[in-house]
Design a protein around this motif. Structure first.
Motif, short mmCIF file in Angstrom:
data_model
loop_
_atom_site.label_atom_id
_atom_site.label_comp_id
_atom_site.label_asym_id
_atom_site.label_seq_id
_atom_site.Cartn_x
_atom_site.Cartn_y
_atom_site.Cartn_z
N LEU A 93 -1.56 -4.79 -14.28
CA LEU A 93 -1.64 -4.44 -12.87
C LEU A 93 -0.35 -4.82 -12.14
CD1 LEU A 93 -3.46 -3.18 -10.77
CD2 LEU A 93 -4.55 -5.39 -10.44
N ALA A 94 0.20 -5.99 -12.45
CA ALA A 94 1.48 -6.40 -11.85
C ALA A 94 2.59 -5.45 -12.24
CB ALA A 94 1.82 -7.83 -12.27
N ASP A 95 2.62 -5.03 -13.51
CA ASP A 95 3.63 -4.08 -13.97
C ASP A 95 3.47 -2.72 -13.30
OD1 ASP A 95 4.59 -6.04 -15.63
OD2 ASP A 95 3.75 -5.18 -17.47
N THR A 96 2.25 -2.35 -12.96
CA THR A 96 1.99 -1.07 -12.29
C THR A 96 2.39 -1.14 -10.82
OG1 THR A 96 0.13 -0.68 -13.79
CG2 THR A 96 0.19 0.65 -11.79
N LEU A 97 2.09 -2.27 -10.16
CA LEU A 97 2.34 -2.40 -8.73
C LEU A 97 3.81 -2.66 -8.38
CD1 LEU A 97 -0.72 -4.56 -7.65
CD2 LEU A 97 -0.34 -2.15 -7.16
N THR A 98 4.53 -3.36 -9.24
CA THR A 98 5.91 -3.74 -8.92
C THR A 98 6.79 -2.55 -8.59
OG1 THR A 98 5.72 -5.78 -10.20
CG2 THR A 98 7.94 -4.98 -9.75
N PRO A 99 6.83 -1.48 -9.40
CA PRO A 99 7.68 -0.35 -9.01
C PRO A 99 7.18 0.38 -7.75
CG PRO A 99 6.59 0.10 -11.10
CD PRO A 99 6.26 -1.29 -10.73
N LEU A 100 5.88 0.30 -7.49
CA LEU A 100 5.34 0.98 -6.30
C LEU A 100 5.72 0.25 -5.02
CD1 LEU A 100 1.77 1.89 -7.59
CD2 LEU A 100 3.79 3.35 -7.50
N LEU A 101 5.79 -1.07 -5.07
CA LEU A 101 6.12 -1.88 -3.89
C LEU A 101 7.56 -2.38 -3.92
CD1 LEU A 101 2.81 -3.95 -3.71
CD2 LEU A 101 3.41 -1.92 -2.39
N ASP A 103 11.39 -2.86 -3.26
CA ASP A 103 12.21 -2.71 -2.05
C ASP A 103 13.56 -2.09 -2.34
OD1 ASP A 103 13.50 -4.76 -3.32
OD2 ASP A 103 13.36 -6.19 -1.67
N GLY A 104 13.77 -1.62 -3.54
CA GLY A 104 15.04 -1.01 -3.92
C GLY A 104 15.90 -1.94 -4.75
N THR A 105 15.49 -3.21 -4.88
CA THR A 105 16.26 -4.17 -5.67
C THR A 105 15.57 -4.52 -6.99
OG1 THR A 105 15.21 -6.07 -4.62
CG2 THR A 105 17.20 -5.19 -3.56
N GLY A 106 14.42 -3.92 -7.24
CA GLY A 106 13.69 -4.22 -8.46
C GLY A 106 12.62 -5.29 -8.28
N ALA A 143 5.17 4.29 0.01
CA ALA A 143 5.63 4.36 1.39
C ALA A 143 5.80 2.96 1.98
CB ALA A 143 4.66 5.17 2.23
N LEU A 144 5.05 1.98 1.49
CA LEU A 144 5.17 0.61 1.98
C LEU A 144 6.40 -0.11 1.44
CD1 LEU A 144 1.51 -0.67 1.57
CD2 LEU A 144 2.67 -0.14 3.71
N GLY A 145 6.79 0.20 0.22
CA GLY A 145 7.81 -0.56 -0.48
C GLY A 145 9.20 -0.59 0.11
N PRO A 146 9.88 0.55 0.28
CA PRO A 146 11.29 0.50 0.68
C PRO A 146 11.49 -0.03 2.09
CG PRO A 146 10.69 2.67 -0.16
CD PRO A 146 9.43 1.88 0.00
N ARG A 147 12.59 -0.75 2.27
CA ARG A 147 12.96 -1.23 3.61
C ARG A 147 13.47 -0.05 4.41
NH1 ARG A 147 13.25 -6.76 3.97
NH2 ARG A 147 13.36 -7.81 1.98
N ARG A 148 13.18 -0.07 5.69
CA ARG A 148 13.69 0.98 6.57
C ARG A 148 14.67 0.34 7.54
NH1 ARG A 148 7.87 3.58 7.78
NH2 ARG A 148 7.45 4.17 5.67
#
Length: 192
Positions: A93-101, A103-106, A143-148
């Motif tokens: 689950l952590a491996d699945t969620l990490t790329p979804l959330l 922030d562009g730095t991994g 949509a939540l992950g990347p910084r704006r």
């Protein structure tokens, strides 16, 4: 049929090649439920994974129950059902969620770490794994992950149609829907 295989825990018919626990056939539902059950062992009293049934109706840990198996995650050391390459559902689950959330730095965005940890530490991670693969959930989490920031404005992405259908429709007037067949009070007269 006299040769029909049945689950030794729930007596439901099972297919050939079913899971075996303690030399007995177990259906997939009972197998998963057993590997998601934690509590005090009836044999040694230690609070841990208790997949084996005891004679008195209690639960037994992997050490006290005979031939239950080894269910320790190779990555985090937690006891539980192993999914991919010997790792537990919480690690999957952590491996699945990490790329979804991401922030562009991994890494997971700092503001979203509490959400990430709450989902990652679910008691029944197979539910979270299934949930995190739904297209509308993937779109919302991405949509939540990347910084704006002002340096890199993000173009608005259209919402997934399934996500939009699940949002409540709230007219501007006092947060209530008009009765069926009637337009909202603040609607143009042409619609009335």
């Amino acid at each position: 049929m006299p040769n029909e295989l049945v689950c030794t825990r729930c007596d439901r018919p099972i297919r050939v090649g079913a899971k075996r626990m303690q030399h007995l056939y177990t259906c997939e539902g009972c197998y998963s439920r057993a590997l998601e059950t934690y509590g005090a062992c009836a044999g040694c009293g230690v609070d841990r994974l208790t997949p084996g049934p005891a004679d008195d109706g209690g639960r037994l840990c992997c050490d006290c129950a005979e031939d239950v198996g080894d269910y320790i995650c190779r990555r985090c050391g937690r006891e539980g059902k192993r999914y991919l390459a010997g790792i537990c559902g919480n690690c999957v689950l952590a491996d699945t969620l990490t790329p979804l959330l991401d922030d562009g730095t991994g890494t997971v965005r700092a503001e979203l770490v509490p959400l990430f940890e709450a989902i990652r530490q679910m008691n029944r991670p197979r539910v979270g794994i299934y949930w995190a693969t739904k297209p509308h959930v993937v779109a919302m989490l991405q949509a939540l992950g990347p910084r704006r920031g002002p340096a890199h404005p993000r173009r608005p992405q259209p919402a997934h149609p399934v996500a939009l259908r699940r949002l409540p429709s709230r007219p501007a007037h006092r947060g209530r829907r008009p009765p069926a067949g009637r337009p909202a009070p603040d609607a143009p007269a042409a619609l009335a």
